[in-house]
Design an enzyme around this catalytic site. Structure first.
Site, PDB file in Angstrom:
ATOM      1  N   ASN A  55       0.815  -1.227   0.000  1.00 45.63           N
ATOM      2  CA  ASN A  55       0.000   0.000   0.000  1.00 45.63           C
ATOM      3  C   ASN A  55       0.847   1.275   0.000  1.00 45.63           C
ATOM      4  O   ASN A  55       0.344   2.359   0.261  1.00 45.63           O
ATOM      5  CB  ASN A  55      -0.943   0.009   1.204  1.00 45.63           C
ATOM      6  CG  ASN A  55      -2.225   0.760   0.911  1.00 45.63           C
ATOM      7  OD1 ASN A  55      -2.671   0.830  -0.245  1.00 45.63           O
ATOM      8  ND2 ASN A  55      -2.828   1.335   1.946  1.00 45.63           N
ATOM      9  N   GLU A 112     -11.016   1.200   7.542  1.00 45.25           N
ATOM     10  CA  GLU A 112      -9.947   0.828   8.500  1.00 45.25           C
ATOM     11  C   GLU A 112     -10.629   0.558   9.835  1.00 45.25           C
ATOM     12  O   GLU A 112     -11.209   1.471  10.433  1.00 45.25           O
ATOM     13  CB  GLU A 112      -8.973   1.995   8.614  1.00 45.25           C
ATOM     14  CG  GLU A 112      -7.749   1.755   9.447  1.00 45.25           C
ATOM     15  CD  GLU A 112      -6.707   0.875   8.770  1.00 45.25           C
ATOM     16  OE1 GLU A 112      -6.651  -0.312   9.143  1.00 45.25           O
ATOM     17  OE2 GLU A 112      -5.961   1.361   7.895  1.00 45.25           O
TER      18      GLU A 112
HETATM   19 ZN   LIG Z   1      -3.759  -2.438   6.060  1.00 45.58          ZN
END
Ligand SMILES: [Zn+2]
Length: 287
Positions: free
Chosen positions: A61, A163
């Protein structure tokens, strides 16, 4: 109009809530109420998933900056990033109107929606999520233009991250799974309404805007001098005011916060431990 949507799990191979949700939606289909939308569910880093680790060589990421995508790939995750750029991108010219990338954290952040810009679409989305999921936190990371972020979700025309925490790496908690599933469905419900131009007028909502990462104090040899103070631990998104304890030093003393009130998050996130990042700060704002 958002026609093409991607929902991604396993960008980090040990974040099981997104992996399990995407796995379930691949096996059983997405909830039928959203079947009128063109939604692809996929896994990003299956090698890391097989090994139940965050990544094998480098954090996937962090591979999606324009510079990295333009360079020859130098590690496994860079190669995967190039493949994903071909599939979901190309970044800056993608067919995908929205990429939803699902993560979890070891920090007590509850269900957090991370948005990278605060334009009309994202403000309406934030308000809608907050209305239908009052327990959710909205985190705005617009300290730089969205396309400059290194995140996978920036491959699409728009990108979001879910998240949720706290969940240890490599395992699944039912409470975290449920919050993840709920937030994903609320986002899809919003997109449906947005496409029908029937998003109701919604009042402004509270949000948090990222400021900076705070590092652990280190000595001249780079050795850690402190740990997160127990009063800050698990206090994600609570106000941290001047003179409140931040670090408990190994010599027994306590380091206090100096400066304006901030809202810590990613407090003691396991993935940032090696990077010496103790937590991130945010301002409180309204969207
Ligand atoms: Zn993550």
């Amino acid at each position: 109009m958002l026609q093409k949507i991607a929902i991604v799990g396993g960008t980090h191979g040990n974040e099981m809530s997104g992996i399990q949700l995407v796995s379930n939606w691949i096996r059983h289909g997405i909830p039928s109420v959203y079947c009128d939308m063109d939604i692809d569910c996929l896994f990003a880093n299956t090698d890391a998933m097989d090994a139940n680790v965050r990544f094998l060589e480098e954090d996937l990421n962090r591979q999606f900056t324009p510079q990295k995508l333009a360079a020859a790939p130098s590690c496994l995750e860079a190669r995967i990033a190039h493949e994903l750029n071909a599939k979901l991108g190309p970044k800056g010219a993608s067919d995908y109107d929205l990429v939803i990338d699902i993560h979890n954290t070891t920090s007590s952040m509850g269900a957090t929606l991370i948005i990278l810009e605060a334009d009309e679409f994202h403000v309406q989305l934030a308000r809608y999520v907050k209305k239908h999921m009052p327990e959710a936190n909205i985190l705005v990371e617009d300290e730089k233009p969205p396309q400059e972020h290194p995140y996978l979700c920036t491959l699409g025309k728009r990108g979001l991250m879910i998240e949720v925490g706290a969940q240890p790496q490599g395992l699944l908690r039912a409470d975290v799974y449920s919050l993840t599933e709920k937030m994903a469905e609320v986002i899809l419900a919003f997109v449906q309404l947005y496409n029908q131009q029937s998003v109701p007028a919604l009042p402004p909502c509270d949000a948090f805007r990222f400021i900076e990462n705070i590092s652990y104090p280190l000595d001249q040899q780079g050795q850690r001098l402190a740990m997160i103070h127990p009063q800050l631990q698990d206090s994600d998104f609570d106000a941290l005011n001047e003179n409140m304890p931040v670090f408990q030093n190994f010599d027994g003393s306590v380091e206090q916060w100096q400066g304006d009130t901030v809202y810590p998050h990613f407090v003691n996130e396991a993935a940032y431990h090696k990077l010496h990042v103790a937590f991130a700060t945010a301002n409180k704002t309204q969207l």
